[in-house]
Enzyme design. Structure first.
Site, PDB file in Angstrom:
ATOM      1  N   ARG A 291       7.789  -0.607   5.692  1.00 56.07           N
ATOM      2  CA  ARG A 291       7.956  -0.476   4.244  1.00 56.07           C
ATOM      3  C   ARG A 291       8.799  -1.609   3.660  1.00 56.07           C
ATOM      4  O   ARG A 291       9.427  -2.370   4.381  1.00 56.07           O
ATOM      5  CB  ARG A 291       8.671   0.841   3.904  1.00 56.07           C
ATOM      6  CG  ARG A 291       7.802   2.080   3.803  1.00 56.07           C
ATOM      7  CD  ARG A 291       7.082   2.424   5.059  1.00 56.07           C
ATOM      8  NE  ARG A 291       6.562   3.795   5.006  1.00 56.07           N
ATOM      9  CZ  ARG A 291       5.603   4.258   5.765  1.00 56.07           C
ATOM     10  NH1 ARG A 291       5.021   3.462   6.646  1.00 56.07           N
ATOM     11  NH2 ARG A 291       5.211   5.511   5.667  1.00 56.07           N
TER      12      ARG A 291
ATOM     13  N   GLY B  28       6.579   0.892  -0.986  1.00 60.07           N
ATOM     14  CA  GLY B  28       5.262   0.854  -0.372  1.00 60.07           C
ATOM     15  C   GLY B  28       5.288   0.149   0.974  1.00 60.07           C
ATOM     16  O   GLY B  28       6.329  -0.318   1.447  1.00 60.07           O
ATOM     17  N   GLU B  29       4.142   0.093   1.616  1.00 63.96           N
ATOM     18  CA  GLU B  29       3.999  -0.559   2.914  1.00 63.96           C
ATOM     19  C   GLU B  29       3.680  -2.041   2.749  1.00 63.96           C
ATOM     20  O   GLU B  29       2.873  -2.418   1.903  1.00 63.96           O
ATOM     21  CB  GLU B  29       2.863   0.073   3.718  1.00 63.96           C
ATOM     22  CG  GLU B  29       3.141   1.454   4.246  1.00 63.96           C
ATOM     23  CD  GLU B  29       2.036   1.936   5.166  1.00 63.96           C
ATOM     24  OE1 GLU B  29       2.298   2.834   5.968  1.00 63.96           O
ATOM     25  OE2 GLU B  29       0.906   1.403   5.089  1.00 63.96           O
ATOM     26  N   LEU B  30       4.295  -2.862   3.584  1.00 63.35           N
ATOM     27  CA  LEU B  30       3.919  -4.266   3.696  1.00 63.35           C
ATOM     28  C   LEU B  30       2.830  -4.439   4.748  1.00 63.35           C
ATOM     29  O   LEU B  30       2.051  -5.380   4.701  1.00 63.35           O
ATOM     30  CB  LEU B  30       5.138  -5.106   4.071  1.00 63.35           C
ATOM     31  CG  LEU B  30       6.267  -5.143   3.035  1.00 63.35           C
ATOM     32  CD1 LEU B  30       7.493  -5.832   3.625  1.00 63.35           C
ATOM     33  CD2 LEU B  30       5.809  -5.843   1.766  1.00 63.35           C
TER      34      LEU B  30
ATOM     35  N   ALA C 284       0.859  -1.182   0.000  1.00 60.81           N
ATOM     36  CA  ALA C 284       0.000   0.000   0.000  1.00 60.81           C
ATOM     37  C   ALA C 284       0.896   1.232   0.000  1.00 60.81           C
ATOM     38  O   ALA C 284       1.969   1.227   0.595  1.00 60.81           O
ATOM     39  CB  ALA C 284      -0.912   0.009   1.220  1.00 60.81           C
TER      40      ALA C 284
END
EC number: 5.1.3.24
Length: 384
Positions: free
Chosen positions: A245, A238-240, A222
């Site tokens: 990140r 992005g974010e896990l 995200a």
């Protein structure tokens, strides 16, 4: 939006070495005026005639446009968005219409934040908005999208609608003594338990249909940045999970209506840092064949915490807005220099060989109205 929005912002919140790299604030780059109001977590796109459109986010339902071909360039307000104020939407131009996909917002002042799956389109000729008779296969917030051609857009990533919405429902229902427990329980989970979307969807505006084009080669993310150049897709970091990140950059080729995943790459560590935490909300775009990535935000130390088994990996860590710029040159990533200020969660728009950085969130968490640009010129990175 009170405590809900505060929590949302918390959560969401050696061939190349021979190239001469310099930073300058003068030169050939186009200077654009500030947008009329500060903008972060908004969205934007450019049409085939060189007109940029930006809106939503902290601009509420407002949208603005600016014509890059005019000698005197000024922002003009267009018709307000009818779907309500929202953040983290994705927008692209298809068939000369501006399409807006999803986002997150409140249906009314009393309702909790929720993920949207609706689609709207805007006609520049008529200055009118229309809700499209479709919904996305999954809720779209934290997603990213790139235009494939005049009729199709690729959309992937994003949070899990049900888990995300449930968090804000629980926050809204909790009294002050319970809120910290709700927050802790939400953040204190492994990345896999957030079920971020890893399906790649293709929306066809001409047929008004959605297609499953496969899955990402790794975890769903995200807040990633994405760019498309010469049929090659780059999906950047992005974010896990909230606060954590990834430094991975997915690369794929789009050919004959098929997506083929290629070898991943990784963003290098910033100067003086041992590892690259990865970025969410970064700016990106191509200039003279060089992919430039700058800004964004992360939580230094969160990756090590997670590796050590601490699932609430960013607990107690101050969020850091970044000002580094990286370039992919001859297949190698390298550090290029610094932006004018740390900034993330703005709008990236490419026109010719310029990458415009519109709005964003500064190191104080405040939206800005500035417009800057990246341009590669004679081996130098121009920042204006």
């Amino acid at each position: 939006m009170g405590m809900q929005m505060k929590n949302f912002k918390k959560m969401m919140t050696l061939m190349a070495l021979c190239l001469s790299v310099a930073i300058t604030t003068s030169g050939y780059a186009t200077t654009l005026p500030d947008i009329p109001e500060p903008l972060k977590n908004g969205t934007g796109a450019i049409d085939n005639n060189g007109v940029i459109y930006v809106g939503l986010g902290t601009a509420g339902t407002s949208w603005y446009k600016i014509d890059l071909k005019k000698q005197h360039k000024d922002w003009e307000r267009i018709k307000s968005f009818p779907g309500g104020a929202r953040e983290q939407s994705v927008s692209v131009f298809l068939n000369d219409k501006l399409y807006v996909f999803g986002g997150v917002g409140k249906k009314n002042s009393e309702s909790p934040l929720q993920v949207y799956s609706d689609v709207y389109k805007y006609s520049p000729v008529k200055n009118t908005w229309q809700k499209v008779d479709t919904i996305s296969p999954v809720g779209l917030t934290g997603h990213t999208g790139v235009k494939l051609n005049e009729t199709m857009v690729l959309i992937t990533g994003g949070v899990n609608e049900h888990i995300f919405d449930k968090y804000f429902i629980d926050i809204a229902a909790a009294d002050e003594s319970e809120k910290n427990k709700v927050i802790y329980n939400y953040f204190n989970k492994p990345a896999k338990d957030y079920f971020f979307n890893k399906i790649v969807f293709i929306y066809n505006a001409k047929e008004n249909t959605w297609k499953n084009a496969g899955e990402l080669p790794g975890a769903g993310t995200a807040g990633s940045s994405s760019v498309m150049e010469n049929n090659f897709l780059m999906l950047i970091n992005g974010e896990l999970k909230p606060g954590l990140r990834t430094d991975v950059i997915y690369r794929a080729m789009w050919d004959n209506d098929k997506l083929t995943w290629l070898k991943n790459s990784q963003l290098p560590p910033s100067p003086g840092e041992q590892q690259q935490e990865g970025l969410a909300g970064a700016f990106s775009g191509y200039s003279h064949g060089v992919l430039l990535v700058g800004g964004g935000a992360n939580f230094p130390g969160a990756k090590q915490n997670y590796t050590n088994g601490k699932f609430y990996s960013h607990e107690g860590i101050n969020k850091k807005w970044r000002d580094e710029v990286y370039g992919l040159i001859n297949g190698h990533w390298q550090y290029m220099g610094k932006m004018k200020q740390p900034l993330g969660y703005g709008v990236s728009v490419s026109y010719g060989d310029e990458v415009f950085l519109i709005g964003g969130e500064n190191a104080k968490g405040k939206p800005v109205s500035s417009v800057t640009s990246f341009t590669m010129r004679d081996g130098n990175l121009l920042i204006k």
